[in-house]
Design a protein around this motif. Structure first.
Motif, PDB file in Angstrom:
ATOM      1  N   ALA A  16       0.764  28.512 -24.584  1.00  0.00           N
ATOM      2  CA  ALA A  16       0.298  27.102 -24.664  1.00  0.00           C
ATOM      3  C   ALA A  16      -1.414  26.897 -24.252  1.00  0.00           C
ATOM      4  O   ALA A  16      -1.842  25.919 -23.725  1.00  0.00           O
ATOM      5  CB  ALA A  16       0.948  27.489 -22.253  1.00  0.00           C
ATOM      6  N   LEU A  47       9.769  28.128 -28.049  1.00  0.00           N
ATOM      7  CA  LEU A  47      10.509  27.357 -26.513  1.00  0.00           C
ATOM      8  C   LEU A  47       9.080  26.880 -25.913  1.00  0.00           C
ATOM      9  O   LEU A  47       9.926  25.911 -25.031  1.00  0.00           O
ATOM     10  CB  LEU A  47      10.774  29.469 -25.766  1.00  0.00           C
ATOM     11  N   ALA A  48       7.972  26.950 -26.016  1.00  0.00           N
ATOM     12  CA  ALA A  48       7.110  26.294 -25.503  1.00  0.00           C
ATOM     13  C   ALA A  48       7.027  24.675 -26.074  1.00  0.00           C
ATOM     14  O   ALA A  48       7.109  23.701 -25.285  1.00  0.00           O
ATOM     15  CB  ALA A  48       5.642  26.939 -25.826  1.00  0.00           C
ATOM     16  N   ASP A  50       9.806  23.548 -26.517  1.00  0.00           N
ATOM     17  CA  ASP A  50      11.255  22.635 -26.255  1.00  0.00           C
ATOM     18  C   ASP A  50      11.017  22.438 -24.287  1.00  0.00           C
ATOM     19  O   ASP A  50      10.793  21.531 -23.459  1.00  0.00           O
ATOM     20  CB  ASP A  50      12.069  23.670 -25.972  1.00  0.00           C
ATOM     21  N   LEU A  51       9.594  23.053 -24.038  1.00  0.00           N
ATOM     22  CA  LEU A  51       9.703  23.338 -22.283  1.00  0.00           C
ATOM     23  C   LEU A  51       8.630  21.976 -21.772  1.00  0.00           C
ATOM     24  O   LEU A  51       9.089  21.279 -21.511  1.00  0.00           O
ATOM     25  CB  LEU A  51       8.971  23.875 -21.583  1.00  0.00           C
ATOM     26  N   GLN A  52       7.982  21.933 -23.214  1.00  0.00           N
ATOM     27  CA  GLN A  52       6.488  20.752 -22.594  1.00  0.00           C
ATOM     28  C   GLN A  52       7.167  19.685 -23.065  1.00  0.00           C
ATOM     29  O   GLN A  52       6.932  18.257 -22.524  1.00  0.00           O
ATOM     30  CB  GLN A  52       5.877  20.593 -24.203  1.00  0.00           C
ATOM     31  N   ALA A  53       8.463  19.714 -24.344  1.00  0.00           N
ATOM     32  CA  ALA A  53       9.321  18.072 -24.459  1.00  0.00           C
ATOM     33  C   ALA A  53      10.127  18.023 -23.094  1.00  0.00           C
ATOM     34  O   ALA A  53      10.545  16.636 -23.259  1.00  0.00           O
ATOM     35  CB  ALA A  53      10.070  18.582 -25.877  1.00  0.00           C
ATOM     36  N   ALA A  54      10.894  18.676 -23.171  1.00  0.00           N
ATOM     37  CA  ALA A  54      12.268  18.651 -21.792  1.00  0.00           C
ATOM     38  C   ALA A  54      11.397  18.021 -20.702  1.00  0.00           C
ATOM     39  O   ALA A  54      11.515  17.727 -19.610  1.00  0.00           O
ATOM     40  CB  ALA A  54      12.662  19.919 -21.087  1.00  0.00           C
ATOM     41  N   LEU A  55      10.203  18.773 -20.057  1.00  0.00           N
ATOM     42  CA  LEU A  55       9.185  18.690 -18.995  1.00  0.00           C
ATOM     43  C   LEU A  55       9.318  17.242 -18.631  1.00  0.00           C
ATOM     44  O   LEU A  55       8.597  16.460 -18.187  1.00  0.00           O
ATOM     45  CB  LEU A  55       8.045  19.648 -18.740  1.00  0.00           C
ATOM     46  N   GLY A  56       7.924  16.932 -20.275  1.00  0.00           N
ATOM     47  CA  GLY A  56       8.345  15.604 -20.007  1.00  0.00           C
ATOM     48  C   GLY A  56       9.114  14.736 -20.276  1.00  0.00           C
ATOM     49  O   GLY A  56       8.722  13.198 -19.737  1.00  0.00           O
ATOM     50  N   THR A  57      10.361  14.981 -20.113  1.00  0.00           N
ATOM     51  CA  THR A  57      11.828  13.859 -19.807  1.00  0.00           C
ATOM     52  C   THR A  57      11.856  13.505 -18.030  1.00  0.00           C
ATOM     53  O   THR A  57      12.772  12.848 -17.981  1.00  0.00           O
ATOM     54  CB  THR A  57      12.883  14.258 -20.206  1.00  0.00           C
ATOM     55  N   VAL A  58      10.843  14.554 -17.692  1.00  0.00           N
ATOM     56  CA  VAL A  58      11.163  14.400 -16.272  1.00  0.00           C
ATOM     57  C   VAL A  58      11.090  13.335 -15.640  1.00  0.00           C
ATOM     58  O   VAL A  58       9.634  12.936 -15.784  1.00  0.00           O
ATOM     59  CB  VAL A  58      11.019  15.667 -15.517  1.00  0.00           C
ATOM     60  N   PRO A  59      11.573  12.668 -14.764  1.00  0.00           N
ATOM     61  CA  PRO A  59      10.829  11.257 -14.467  1.00  0.00           C
ATOM     62  C   PRO A  59       9.538  11.041 -13.768  1.00  0.00           C
ATOM     63  O   PRO A  59       9.201  12.232 -13.128  1.00  0.00           O
ATOM     64  CB  PRO A  59      12.499  10.337 -13.713  1.00  0.00           C
ATOM     65  N   GLY A  60       8.225  10.353 -13.947  1.00  0.00           N
ATOM     66  CA  GLY A  60       7.362  10.064 -13.402  1.00  0.00           C
ATOM     67  C   GLY A  60       8.046   9.398 -12.378  1.00  0.00           C
ATOM     68  O   GLY A  60       8.934   8.756 -11.226  1.00  0.00           O
ATOM     69  N   ALA A  61       7.021   8.809 -11.698  1.00  0.00           N
ATOM     70  CA  ALA A  61       6.772   8.014 -10.112  1.00  0.00           C
ATOM     71  C   ALA A  61       6.911   6.831 -10.183  1.00  0.00           C
ATOM     72  O   ALA A  61       6.958   5.756 -11.154  1.00  0.00           O
ATOM     73  CB  ALA A  61       5.492   7.942  -9.226  1.00  0.00           C
TER      74      ALA A  61
END
Lengths: 127, 167
Positions: A16, A47-48, A50-61
């Motif tokens: 990280a 894995l790291a 993947d996590l960074q990419a996936a969390l970036g797709t969580v909608p913003g405000a």
């Protein structure tokens, strides 16, 4: 704790990018001589990513939230120190301003803001 | 503009600085809250309450931590407060963060989010703060007021579980 246990504990933070230089150096020295820990690192890197990419797709405000927050902030008044009596519905707010007005004040009467004074550099200006 | 300077301007009532701060943090706080709470409605509340707390309390930032550590500490407290307020039963009925359409092939990112969703909440937040926000275990321990070893342990278990789920 063995060197390998400590390495396994540090590897996620190493990947990280938040380990201290000292800890990174300590881990790098261990990795240079330990195949199982290098294999652990090899599992952790994708894995790291993947996590960074996936969390970036969580909608913003949502866009409309900006106006709601801005309006709520305005309604809550300027940041600062409020003194006075809520029972009487009177309070005086004072806050420092960073735009040439080192001090400004206002009187609130039953929630309505009444400009009171503005202390400018070199003098006091009363409204 | 340095984030600490922006906070100082907010403390002085500078609305433009507050807008700048909103632009820098609203999406990140929303992602964090959504990852933790799995509810868009609650995530919006966390964004609103956190940024209002920054507006009203910017002068309380002491500069002993990173600005992001301070902000996410506020966001986390707001999220925990909302969690306490909401009935656990109601929360458990909320849909998962990502609901894949069975008719559409699941993407790698959806698989990763689904795996993340299976982690206990205290592990999910550590993973988010470490890998998305880049906070160190020391920062996270300080923010959560828990021992550094606990943070590392949560990460260790999260990593093990994620590797297993995504195998």
């Amino acid at each position: 704790m063995t060197d390998c246990e400590r390495a396994e504990e540090l590897i996620p933070w190493y990947v990280a990018g938040s380990l201290s230089d000292e800890e990174s150096g300590e881990l790098a020295m261990h990795l240079a001589t330990c195949d199982p820990c290098r294999a652990e690192l090899a599992r952790m890197v994708p894995l790291a990513m993947d996590l960074q990419a996936a969390l970036g797709t969580v909608p913003g405000a949502p866009t409309e939230l900006r106006e709601t927050v801005t309006e709520s902030a305005k309604r809550s008044g300027a940041p600062g120190i409020d003194v006075g009596s809520f029972l009487l519905g009177l309070s005086m707010g004072m806050s420092a301003s960073g735009r040439g007005d080192p001090l400004q004040g206002d009187l609130r009467i039953l929630g309505r803001k009444v400009p009171l004074f503005r202390l400018q550099q070199g003098g006091t200006e009363r409204d | 503009m340095d984030e600490r300077d922006t906070l100082a301007r907010i403390a002085a009532g500078d609305e433009a600085a507050f807008h700048q701060f909103y632009n820098a943090y609203a999406d990140r706080i929303h992602r964090f809250a959504l990852t933790m709470l799995r509810s868009r409605h609650l995530a919006e509340d966390v964004v609103q309450e956190t940024l209002l707390a920054v507006w009203k309390g910017a002068q309380r930032f002491r500069g002993t931590s990173k600005v992001s550590t301070w902000v996410f500490g506020i966001a986390r407290n707001q999220a925990l407060s909302l969690l306490r307020r909401e009935a656990r039963a109601a929360r458990d009925q909320l849909p998962p963060m990502v609901e894949p359409d069975p008719a559409i092939a699941i993407t790698r990112q959806e698989r990763v989010l689904a795996a993340l969703d299976r982690l206990p909440e205290e592990q999910r937040e550590v993973v988010f703060l470490a890998f998305y926000e880049g906070l160190s275990y020391r920062d996270i321990a300080s923010m959560m007021e828990i021992p550094e070893g606990t943070v590392k342990s949560r990460m260790y278990h999260a990593k093990r579980a994620l590797l297993e789920y995504l195998r």
